[in-house]
Every structure is written in C-alpha cells, then in structure tokens.
Design a protein around this motif. Structure first.
Motif, PDB file in Angstrom:
ATOM      1  N   TRP A  30      58.695 110.187 101.037  1.00  0.00           N
ATOM      2  CA  TRP A  30      57.246 110.020 100.962  1.00  0.00           C
ATOM      3  C   TRP A  30      56.719 109.271 102.172  1.00  0.00           C
ATOM      4  O   TRP A  30      55.610 109.530 102.634  1.00  0.00           O
ATOM      5  N   HIS A  31      57.484 108.334 102.711  1.00  0.00           N
ATOM      6  CA  HIS A  31      57.055 107.603 103.905  1.00  0.00           C
ATOM      7  C   HIS A  31      56.840 108.576 105.066  1.00  0.00           C
ATOM      8  O   HIS A  31      55.844 108.490 105.782  1.00  0.00           O
ATOM      9  N   ALA A  62      54.663  97.870 100.220  1.00  0.00           N
ATOM     10  CA  ALA A  62      54.971  99.005 101.094  1.00  0.00           C
ATOM     11  C   ALA A  62      56.435  99.402 101.059  1.00  0.00           C
ATOM     12  O   ALA A  62      56.772 100.562 101.274  1.00  0.00           O
ATOM     13  N   SER A  63      57.321  98.466 100.755  1.00  0.00           N
ATOM     14  CA  SER A  63      58.740  98.818 100.706  1.00  0.00           C
ATOM     15  C   SER A  63      59.086  99.654  99.471  1.00  0.00           C
ATOM     16  O   SER A  63      60.202 100.124  99.341  1.00  0.00           O
ATOM     17  N   TYR A 117      50.678 109.887  95.029  1.00  0.00           N
ATOM     18  CA  TYR A 117      50.309 110.228  96.400  1.00  0.00           C
ATOM     19  C   TYR A 117      49.186 111.247  96.406  1.00  0.00           C
ATOM     20  O   TYR A 117      49.193 112.190  95.611  1.00  0.00           O
ATOM     21  N   PRO A 144      61.842 106.979 101.363  1.00  0.00           N
ATOM     22  CA  PRO A 144      61.845 107.551 102.718  1.00  0.00           C
ATOM     23  C   PRO A 144      61.160 108.912 102.832  1.00  0.00           C
ATOM     24  O   PRO A 144      60.443 109.167 103.796  1.00  0.00           O
ATOM     25  N   TYR A 167      49.721 102.539  94.481  1.00  0.00           N
ATOM     26  CA  TYR A 167      50.938 101.924  93.971  1.00  0.00           C
ATOM     27  C   TYR A 167      50.859 101.696  92.470  1.00  0.00           C
ATOM     28  O   TYR A 167      49.802 101.431  91.911  1.00  0.00           O
ATOM     29  N   VAL A 183      57.812 102.541  98.879  1.00  0.00           N
ATOM     30  CA  VAL A 183      57.617 103.958  99.215  1.00  0.00           C
ATOM     31  C   VAL A 183      58.958 104.527  99.656  1.00  0.00           C
ATOM     32  O   VAL A 183      59.521 104.072 100.652  1.00  0.00           O
ATOM     33  N   HIS A 218      66.253 101.349  97.103  1.00  0.00           N
ATOM     34  CA  HIS A 218      65.243 100.307  97.302  1.00  0.00           C
ATOM     35  C   HIS A 218      65.714  98.955  96.771  1.00  0.00           C
ATOM     36  O   HIS A 218      66.309  98.864  95.707  1.00  0.00           O
ATOM     37  N   LEU A 248      53.588 110.472 104.387  1.00  0.00           N
ATOM     38  CA  LEU A 248      52.400 109.634 104.563  1.00  0.00           C
ATOM     39  C   LEU A 248      52.057 109.449 106.036  1.00  0.00           C
ATOM     40  O   LEU A 248      50.882 109.410 106.403  1.00  0.00           O
ATOM     41  N   HIS A 249      53.065 109.338 106.883  1.00  0.00           N
ATOM     42  CA  HIS A 249      52.849 109.061 108.302  1.00  0.00           C
ATOM     43  C   HIS A 249      52.881 110.318 109.159  1.00  0.00           C
ATOM     44  O   HIS A 249      53.064 110.234 110.373  1.00  0.00           O
ATOM     45  N   ASP A 278      56.362 109.492  92.790  1.00  0.00           N
ATOM     46  CA  ASP A 278      57.760 109.169  93.075  1.00  0.00           C
ATOM     47  C   ASP A 278      58.420 108.511  91.866  1.00  0.00           C
ATOM     48  O   ASP A 278      57.795 108.340  90.806  1.00  0.00           O
TER      49      ASP A 278
END
Length: 131
Positions: free
Chosen positions: A69-70, A62-63, A39, A67, A56, A65, A95, A73-74, A33
């Motif tokens: 990529w978030h 964590a903030s 990733y 949106p 990282y 990452v 961010h 990831l989930h 990113d």
C-alpha cells in the motif's frame, strides 16, 4: 458523538473533518489492509496525478501502512495490492509498532533510562580541562 469530537479536535485520531469532507465528495474506496486502514483515491493533486490517501484505523501511525500500500500511495505502482497478487519480499519484515516514548522503547546500554544503569567509569578517560 465522542468519535466525532475526537476527529474534530485531534488530527492523530482517525480522519480530520477536511479529510472526511474530501472523502465524501471525491473519494472512491480502493481497498483495506490487514490493520483495518482504508485506502481511497479521487480528484487530482498539484502535479495532476490522482490523489491517494489512507484513513487509519485508530491513531494515525504511518508505520502501519504495509509495503504494498505504501508503494501505491506514493505513486510507485499504478495498481493497488487489491488488484494484483502482491506478496512481500523475503527481506520485508512484519510490522512492529513505533515504541518511542513508551516504557517498551529501545534503550541502549549506557542510557540513563536503561534498567541496568550506566556502567562504572574506568581509568581510560580523562576529563577535559581548559588550559
């Protein structure tokens, strides 16, 4: 050598040795990113899905990452942002780092740590006293 020792003794500074080993054994690089976070995917998790993780760039925050990529990831989306033309929604903001615990942290009016101090007490408050 210093970077290796930091990773060996701290979990918040880059990747741990377990993550490094798993990345080396099963990790397939998926993308990077704008913050320099990398990733990966590989292997399966306890639910049988492809395991996905991030390494990282610097402290584990964590903030940091984005949106797109978030969601990847989930397991909210199947394809990572590198394989599609992802554009953030108009309501998504850029961010901002988590400033909790720093001198720049948010301190609302009336906070003991606020620059202007606590406001003077007015006569509309009566302290409770037991009967």
């Amino acid at each position: 050598m210093k970077k290796f020792l930091l990773q060996f003794f701290t979990w918040w500074n880059g990747q741990t040795l377990g993550t490094r080993f798993h990345t080396w054994r099963k990790g397939q690089r998926v993308g990077e990113d704008e913050f320099g976070n990398v990733y990966y995917q590989g292997g399966t998790d306890s639910e049988g899905r492809t395991r996905r993780w991030v390494i990282y760039n610097g402290y584990s925050e964590a903030s940091m990452v984005p949106p797109g990529w978030h969601g990847w990831l989930h397991h909210k989306v199947d394809r990572p942002p590198t394989e599609e033309d992802y554009t953030p929604r108009e309501w998504q903001k850029p961010h901002k780092p988590n400033l909790t615990g720093t001198p720049a942290a948010y301190r609302p009016r009336g906070s003991v740590l606020a620059k202007e101090g606590r406001p003077r007490v007015t006569g509309d408050y009566d302290a409770w006293t037991p009967s």
